[in-house]
Write a protein that holds these residues in place. Structure first.
Motif, PDB file in Angstrom:
ATOM      1  N   THR A   1       0.866  -3.387 -19.408  1.00 37.04           N
ATOM      2  CA  THR A   1       0.870  -4.800 -19.015  1.00 37.04           C
ATOM      3  C   THR A   1      -0.123  -5.522 -19.914  1.00 37.04           C
ATOM      4  N   LEU A   2       0.403  -6.087 -20.992  1.00 39.84           N
ATOM      5  CA  LEU A   2      -0.449  -6.749 -21.975  1.00 39.84           C
ATOM      6  C   LEU A   2      -0.701  -8.201 -21.576  1.00 39.84           C
ATOM      7  N   THR A   3      -1.907  -8.646 -21.856  1.00 39.44           N
ATOM      8  CA  THR A   3      -2.330  -9.979 -21.432  1.00 39.44           C
ATOM      9  C   THR A   3      -2.748 -10.812 -22.640  1.00 39.44           C
ATOM     10  N   PRO A   4      -2.094 -11.949 -22.873  1.00 38.88           N
ATOM     11  CA  PRO A   4      -2.562 -12.836 -23.954  1.00 38.88           C
ATOM     12  C   PRO A   4      -3.905 -13.442 -23.569  1.00 38.88           C
ATOM     13  N   LEU A   5      -4.737 -13.694 -24.561  1.00 42.38           N
ATOM     14  CA  LEU A   5      -6.053 -14.256 -24.283  1.00 42.38           C
ATOM     15  C   LEU A   5      -5.960 -15.748 -23.958  1.00 42.38           C
ATOM     16  N   ALA A   6      -6.715 -16.147 -22.961  1.00 42.56           N
ATOM     17  CA  ALA A   6      -6.834 -17.572 -22.668  1.00 42.56           C
ATOM     18  C   ALA A   6      -7.674 -18.222 -23.759  1.00 42.56           C
ATOM     19  N   PRO A   7      -7.504 -19.519 -23.979  1.00 47.55           N
ATOM     20  CA  PRO A   7      -8.310 -20.207 -25.009  1.00 47.55           C
ATOM     21  C   PRO A   7      -9.813 -19.997 -24.815  1.00 47.55           C
ATOM     22  N   GLU A   8     -10.252 -19.939 -23.558  1.00 39.96           N
ATOM     23  CA  GLU A   8     -11.683 -19.726 -23.299  1.00 39.96           C
ATOM     24  C   GLU A   8     -12.126 -18.345 -23.800  1.00 39.96           C
ATOM     25  N   SER A   9     -11.276 -17.337 -23.587  1.00 41.04           N
ATOM     26  CA  SER A   9     -11.606 -15.988 -24.050  1.00 41.04           C
ATOM     27  C   SER A   9     -11.605 -15.926 -25.568  1.00 41.04           C
ATOM     28  N   GLN A  10     -10.633 -16.592 -26.203  1.00 37.91           N
ATOM     29  CA  GLN A  10     -10.607 -16.630 -27.664  1.00 37.91           C
ATOM     30  C   GLN A  10     -11.894 -17.233 -28.208  1.00 37.91           C
ATOM     31  N   ALA A  11     -12.330 -18.328 -27.608  1.00 44.90           N
ATOM     32  CA  ALA A  11     -13.557 -18.985 -28.069  1.00 44.90           C
ATOM     33  C   ALA A  11     -14.765 -18.085 -27.856  1.00 44.90           C
ATOM     34  N   ARG A  12     -14.781 -17.383 -26.736  1.00 47.39           N
ATOM     35  CA  ARG A  12     -15.911 -16.491 -26.436  1.00 47.39           C
ATOM     36  C   ARG A  12     -15.978 -15.344 -27.435  1.00 47.39           C
ATOM     37  N   TYR A  13     -14.836 -14.750 -27.748  1.00 44.29           N
ATOM     38  CA  TYR A  13     -14.823 -13.644 -28.709  1.00 44.29           C
ATOM     39  C   TYR A  13     -15.151 -14.141 -30.122  1.00 44.29           C
ATOM     40  N   SER A  14     -14.655 -15.309 -30.481  1.00 44.70           N
ATOM     41  CA  SER A  14     -14.972 -15.857 -31.805  1.00 44.70           C
ATOM     42  C   SER A  14     -16.466 -16.092 -31.947  1.00 44.70           C
ATOM     43  N   ALA A  15     -17.083 -16.631 -30.897  1.00 43.89           N
ATOM     44  CA  ALA A  15     -18.524 -16.871 -30.930  1.00 43.89           C
ATOM     45  C   ALA A  15     -19.286 -15.551 -31.019  1.00 43.89           C
ATOM     46  N   ALA A  16     -18.813 -14.547 -30.293  1.00 44.31           N
ATOM     47  CA  ALA A  16     -19.471 -13.240 -30.325  1.00 44.31           C
ATOM     48  C   ALA A  16     -19.380 -12.620 -31.714  1.00 44.31           C
ATOM     49  N   TRP A  17     -18.221 -12.814 -32.369  1.00 45.37           N
ATOM     50  CA  TRP A  17     -18.070 -12.261 -33.716  1.00 45.37           C
ATOM     51  C   TRP A  17     -18.985 -12.971 -34.710  1.00 45.37           C
ATOM     52  N   GLU A  18     -19.092 -14.277 -34.585  1.00 48.06           N
ATOM     53  CA  GLU A  18     -19.954 -15.024 -35.493  1.00 48.06           C
ATOM     54  C   GLU A  18     -21.412 -14.590 -35.326  1.00 48.06           C
ATOM     55  N   GLU A  19     -21.839 -14.386 -34.097  1.00 52.24           N
ATOM     56  CA  GLU A  19     -23.201 -13.912 -33.853  1.00 52.24           C
ATOM     57  C   GLU A  19     -23.408 -12.518 -34.447  1.00 52.24           C
ATOM     58  N   LEU A  20     -22.389 -11.697 -34.331  1.00 49.35           N
ATOM     59  CA  LEU A  20     -22.462 -10.338 -34.876  1.00 49.35           C
ATOM     60  C   LEU A  20     -22.656 -10.371 -36.390  1.00 49.35           C
ATOM     61  N   GLN A  21     -21.921 -11.247 -37.064  1.00 49.46           N
ATOM     62  CA  GLN A  21     -22.026 -11.322 -38.519  1.00 49.46           C
ATOM     63  C   GLN A  21     -23.389 -11.834 -38.971  1.00 49.46           C
ATOM     64  N   VAL A  22     -23.993 -12.710 -38.177  1.00 52.21           N
ATOM     65  CA  VAL A  22     -25.336 -13.183 -38.501  1.00 52.21           C
ATOM     66  C   VAL A  22     -26.321 -12.020 -38.422  1.00 52.21           C
ATOM     67  N   ARG A  23     -26.168 -11.176 -37.408  1.00 51.87           N
ATOM     68  CA  ARG A  23     -27.088 -10.045 -37.221  1.00 51.87           C
ATOM     69  C   ARG A  23     -26.930  -8.987 -38.295  1.00 51.87           C
ATOM     70  N   PHE A  24     -25.772  -8.949 -38.948  1.00 49.17           N
ATOM     71  CA  PHE A  24     -25.529  -7.908 -39.943  1.00 49.17           C
ATOM     72  C   PHE A  24     -26.555  -7.940 -41.069  1.00 49.17           C
ATOM     73  N   VAL A  25     -26.968  -9.124 -41.477  1.00 46.62           N
ATOM     74  CA  VAL A  25     -27.881  -9.261 -42.611  1.00 46.62           C
ATOM     75  C   VAL A  25     -29.166  -8.477 -42.396  1.00 46.62           C
ATOM     76  N   ASP A  26     -29.697  -8.517 -41.189  1.00 49.75           N
ATOM     77  CA  ASP A  26     -30.958  -7.841 -40.890  1.00 49.75           C
ATOM     78  C   ASP A  26     -30.771  -6.449 -40.296  1.00 49.75           C
ATOM     79  N   SER A  27     -29.628  -6.203 -39.644  1.00 51.61           N
ATOM     80  CA  SER A  27     -29.425  -4.910 -38.965  1.00 51.61           C
ATOM     81  C   SER A  27     -28.000  -4.408 -39.176  1.00 51.61           C
TER      82      SER A  27
END
Length: 203
Positions: A68-94
């Protein structure tokens, strides 16, 4: 009707039946190739025969249909996109820690979409039905993640791991999590520029 005519009719019927079976087999093979892309060739290489590979791929389709696959709600898409952007910022130092975080983030996204997240091989099998073209990236990222856990991955390999994770992440998300900046694609020193650190994997 003479015996010769009967034989001819039987032969014609057999030929027509053989052509129909061959046409059906070809159509099913073409459908599997179209759906699984590079995973089709990989399965053929790993199995004892093409028939066994196609049987395995059809079994993947059957198991996938039970999910039972579930498409992401726009809110979830935004949350994951923000989490990915934060992750990429942290990559430089860690970088080493960030690869582990990327693996966890992708796994959470896989689970939220409705896919099982147990054994890695099972993940691959279920994802291959709809996301076959980014699974090569996922495998490469996973391999680097395992080497990283043993302290064997270089910084460049870690950067590549995040790039690979991003491919499947974007595929599951349905959009690019962070837009690439054209200037970063040409400036090898851009990861040292504070204004470009948020997307170190776009180069």
């Amino acid at each position: 009707m003479s015996p010769t005519q009967i034989v001819v009719i039987v032969l014609v019927v057999l030929v027509i039946a053989a052509v129909a079976v061959a046409a059906r087999s070809y159509a099913r093979r073409r459908a599997l190739r179209s759906r699984f892309g590079p995973e089709y060739d990989r399965a053929v290489a790993e199995q004892d025969s093409r028939t066994a590979a196609e049987r395995e791929l059809r079994e993947r389709e059957r198991r996938h249909a039970e999910l039972t696959l579930t498409p992401l709600a726009p809110e979830s898409q935004a949350r994951y996109s923000a989490a990915w952007e934060e992750l990429q910022v942290r990559f430089v130092d860690s970088p080493a820690e960030t690869v582990g975080e990327a693996d966890e983030l992708v796994t959470r996204l896989i689970a939220e979409r409705g896919y099982p997240t147990g054994e890695f091989s099972d993940q691959i099998a279920h994802l291959s039905v709809e996301h076959a073209r980014t699974l090569g990236h996922y495998r490469d990222a996973h391999d680097i993640h395992l080497r990283n856990s043993r302290g064997e991955a270089s910084t460049e390999e870690l950067r590549q791991a995040v790039v690979h994770y991003r491919a499947l992440f974007a595929d599951l998300l349905g959009e690019e999590p962070v837009g690439a900046r054209p200037s970063e694609q040409h400036d090898p020193d851009s990861q040292h520029d504070p204004d470009s650190q948020h997307d170190v994997t776009s180069r």
